[in-house]
Write a protein that holds these residues in place. Structure first.
Motif, mmCIF file in Angstrom:
data_model
loop_
_atom_site.group_PDB
_atom_site.id
_atom_site.type_symbol
_atom_site.label_atom_id
_atom_site.label_comp_id
_atom_site.label_asym_id
_atom_site.label_seq_id
_atom_site.Cartn_x
_atom_site.Cartn_y
_atom_site.Cartn_z
ATOM 1 N N UNK A 1 -28.512 -8.740 32.059
ATOM 2 C CA UNK A 1 -29.144 -9.973 31.585
ATOM 3 C C UNK A 1 -28.888 -10.243 30.103
ATOM 4 N N UNK A 2 -28.282 -9.267 29.403
ATOM 5 C CA UNK A 2 -27.947 -9.474 27.995
ATOM 6 C C UNK A 2 -28.988 -8.963 27.028
ATOM 7 N N UNK A 3 -29.942 -8.138 27.503
ATOM 8 C CA UNK A 3 -31.005 -7.644 26.629
ATOM 9 C C UNK A 3 -30.859 -6.158 26.285
ATOM 10 N N UNK A 4 -29.740 -5.547 26.712
ATOM 11 C CA UNK A 4 -29.545 -4.135 26.405
ATOM 12 C C UNK A 4 -28.087 -3.922 26.037
ATOM 13 N N UNK A 5 -27.891 -3.260 24.898
ATOM 14 C CA UNK A 5 -26.534 -3.007 24.429
ATOM 15 C C UNK A 5 -26.407 -1.532 24.075
ATOM 16 N N UNK A 6 -25.543 -0.836 24.806
ATOM 17 C CA UNK A 6 -25.394 0.612 24.592
ATOM 18 C C UNK A 6 -24.791 0.945 23.239
ATOM 19 N N UNK A 7 -24.096 -0.031 22.634
ATOM 20 C CA UNK A 7 -23.423 0.232 21.360
ATOM 21 C C UNK A 7 -24.329 -0.018 20.158
#
Length: 659
Positions: free
Chosen positions: A165-171
């Motif tokens: 959904x675009x609310x989590x970024x592993x980087x």
């Protein structure tokens, strides 16, 4: 005068102006001076004035008191909070407040799951069945406030779902939401909210955009590249006790400031100054703290200090509800309202007045041509009739034969006129093709391909630059072809004028290059968005797809507007030709009728000359009336003048009461 009061009067002017335009159209139709081009210009002017919108975007990181500020400025008349503004995070999704008379009062909510698909927000607006609708009772403030609390609703999802959904970024884990004890992540339940209520200001064209914090702004490309850049004013809210934080500065630099931006459209609110009110400090010491925070914030954001306004939204709302004038002054809310009135409304009125004045001037020229044709034909008839004084019947009979011969020759001239139109339309089709949606889509194909490539896209700025260069070249080529068409029209009209006695005048060619300025604004909003901080987001294919769709939607509006200018130009040229052909045929009929009357009665010549004298007087009166009506429209004040004995309006200044 507060923002609410000035906007209220601006709305009254717009309605009155639209009514005057409608009455002018009816008058012109009654007097047969309303051709297709004049009618189209009137329609566009009326639509422009009647549907003119003023969007004010409120942007802030969460817990800055943004929703409370909206309540204080616009909704205090309800006697309570309307937008949810409790402690903690309240606005979880972008929320637009406006008014559409064709839609009942309601709250429409777009599910967050639509982010898993690539359609732009503008496309979702055209699919009402995909939105969850909640009906609103605008006469029940409690029901209204309760319903609007839905914009704060959340869902708890897994990390994988949050990532999709675009609310989590592993980087970039520092910007990720907290993970609960159950391993789930909190995300907004809704992607976008539309509130449609008949609030007095919303009815008059105000649109309020309430945006969530940094994480949600960055996850929704259309907010950054479309809605916020198109807002006529952006109110950026900081907290007075913290000043400019790291996340505040990230929003400001990445999403709100672009090169050559008009700083007057950016206001910074230093909210919650009441947190600095301290019984242990003197008023002078409190003021010194506020002044320091104001100066520091202005310096960090690169703004003049006058555009950083200290306010207590909460105390301002309380003051309006309780009618406490002293508290209202202490909250400094009137200072912000004044800045909005002078900045936003003053600028908007100036732009609208300029556009209206230009449109009315063109309208006057086009409508005046019909009167000029009639005046010229009357003068020709008068010269012809006076030349018959004292002539015998054979001369009059010969005159009739000559008129009939002229009429026959004119009727056979259709091929030449058709040829002019044919060449004109052939060149126009090339312009239409350059500005068409398929051509726009083709020019963006390379950029779309670059954005869809997997992984980090280091060359994306170059792809953007090349795409916009091609779009500018298309506009410039359209302008060159328009110039060729204009030159062709000038020559053709000159030839027709000489051959048939017309008074054709090629209309001013459209200024397509000015749409290049719109391209510049769009490009800057994108390039600003494509900074280093967003490289990781761009590596996500679904995010890149939404970004390019948002771009396509906004560019399509620009190219459709340019195409509309060309179509109006074409209609103006064609309408002139149609009007002069029509008047010439009428003129032949009137001349033959006059000859018949002169042949049948000795007094017919003098009677006809007297009739033409009367018609000339009537035509002059018609021309004077047209000048009077258009001058009245062009000179009408943007803010209606108040009678000396009229009561002073207080709407919005203290109470902000809805009608």
């Amino acid at each position: 005068m507060s923002f609410n009061e000035q906007f209220d009067q601006h709305g009254t002017w717009r309605r009155e102006f639209a009514l005057r335009l409608k009455l002018l159209a009816e008058w012109m139709k009654d007097h047969d001076v309303l051709d297709a081009a004049v009618e189209e210009r009137l329609r566009r002017l009326e639509s422009q004035v009647r549907s003119d919108k003023v969007m004010v975007a409120f942007v802030a990181e969460f817990s800055r008191g943004k929703s409370e500020l909206i309540n204080a400025i616009f909704f205090a008349g309800y006697g309570r909070r309307i937008m949810p503004a409790s402690a903690g995070r309240t606005t979880m999704c972008p929320t637009e407040l406006g008014y559409d008379a064709d839609v009942p009062p309601c709250l429409r909510l777009l599910p967050i799951e639509t982010r898993l698909q690539t359609q732009a927000l503008m496309e979702w607006r055209a699919v009402p069945e995909k939105w969850t609708r909640v009906d609103l009772d605008v006469n029940d403030p409690s029901q209204l406030a309760l319903a609007l609390e839905k914009v704060a609703e959340v869902r708890h999802v897994t990390k994988d779902e949050a990532r999709a959904l675009g609310f989590w970024n592993d980087e970039n884990i520092n910007d990720n939401p907290l993970v609960g004890s159950d391993g789930l992540v909190e995300v907004p339940k809704w992607r976008h909210a539309l509130i449609n209520i008949a609030h007095p200001l919303l009815r008059q064209g105000l649109v309020i955009l309430d945006t969530p914090g940094l994480n949600a702004i960055g996850a929704e490309p259309e907010l950054t590249v479309s809605l916020i850049p198109q807002a006529h004013a952006v109110v950026f809210i900081l907290a007075a006790d913290t000043g400019v934080t790291k996340s505040d500065l990230a929003i400001w630099r990445e999403h709100l400031v672009t090169a050559d931006d008009e700083s007057i459209s950016r206001l910074v609110v230093l909210n919650k100054i009441d947190t600095l009110w301290d019984a242990l400090n003197s008023p002078e010491q409190v003021q010194a703290q506020i002044d320091r925070q104001r100066a520091t914030s202005a310096e960090i954001l690169g703004l003049p200090e006058s555009q950083v306004i200290p306010v207590s939204a909460q105390k301002g709302l309380v003051a309006k509800v309780t009618r406490d004038r002293d508290l209202l002054q202490a909250s400094r809310l009137p200072m912000l309202e004044l800045a909005l009135a002078e900045g936003v409304m003053g600028q908007r009125q100036m732009i609208l007045r300029s556009a209206v004045a230009g449109g009315i001037a063109e309208l006057r020229v086009e409508a005046g041509r019909a009167i000029h044709i009639r005046r010229r034909d009357l003068a020709e008839q008068m010269d012809e009739l006076r030349g018959l004084r004292g002539k015998n019947a054979s001369v009059i009979k010969h005159m009739r034969s000559r008129i009939e011969q002229e009429q026959a020759e004119f009727d056979t001239s259709g091929a030449k006129i058709h040829a002019v139109r044919s060449v004109h339309l052939k060149l126009l089709r090339e312009v239409f093709n350059l500005l068409s949606t398929p051509t726009l889509k083709g020019e963006l194909a390379e950029l779309t391909h670059a954005l869809k490539q997997p992984g980090i896209k280091l060359g994306v700025k170059k792809a953007y630059g090349q795409a916009f260069s091609r779009l500018r070249e298309g506009l410039q080529k359209s302008q060159v072809i328009s110039g060729e068409i204009h030159s062709m029209l000038v020559g053709s009209f000159k030839q027709l004028n000489a051959e048939f006695g017309f008074s054709l005048q090629a209309p001013k060619e459209p200024e397509l290059v000015r749409f290049g300025h719109d391209l510049d604004l769009i490009e800057r909003s994108h390039l600003q968005y494509l900074g280093v901080g967003n490289i990781l987001k761009l590596s996500q294919p679904d995010f890149s797809e939404r970004l390019v769709r948002a771009l396509s939607t906004r560019l399509r509006v620009v190219f459709e507007s340019a195409l509309g200018e060309v179509e109006l130009w074409n209609k103006s040229a064609a309408s002139q030709l149609d009007a002069q052909l029509r008047e010439r045929r009428r003129n032949f009929g009137r001349r033959l009728e006059a000859i018949e009357r002169i042949q049948s009665a000795a007094s017919g010549l003098d009677e006809r000359i007297a009739e033409i004298d009367v018609q000339e007087v009537a035509l002059n009166e018609l021309d004077n009336k047209l000048t009077e009506l258009t001058s009245h429209l062009a000179g009408a004040p943007l803010v209606p003048q108040q009678r000396p004995d009229a009561p002073v309006a207080v709407h919005g200044s203290l109470m902000g009461e809805p009608a």
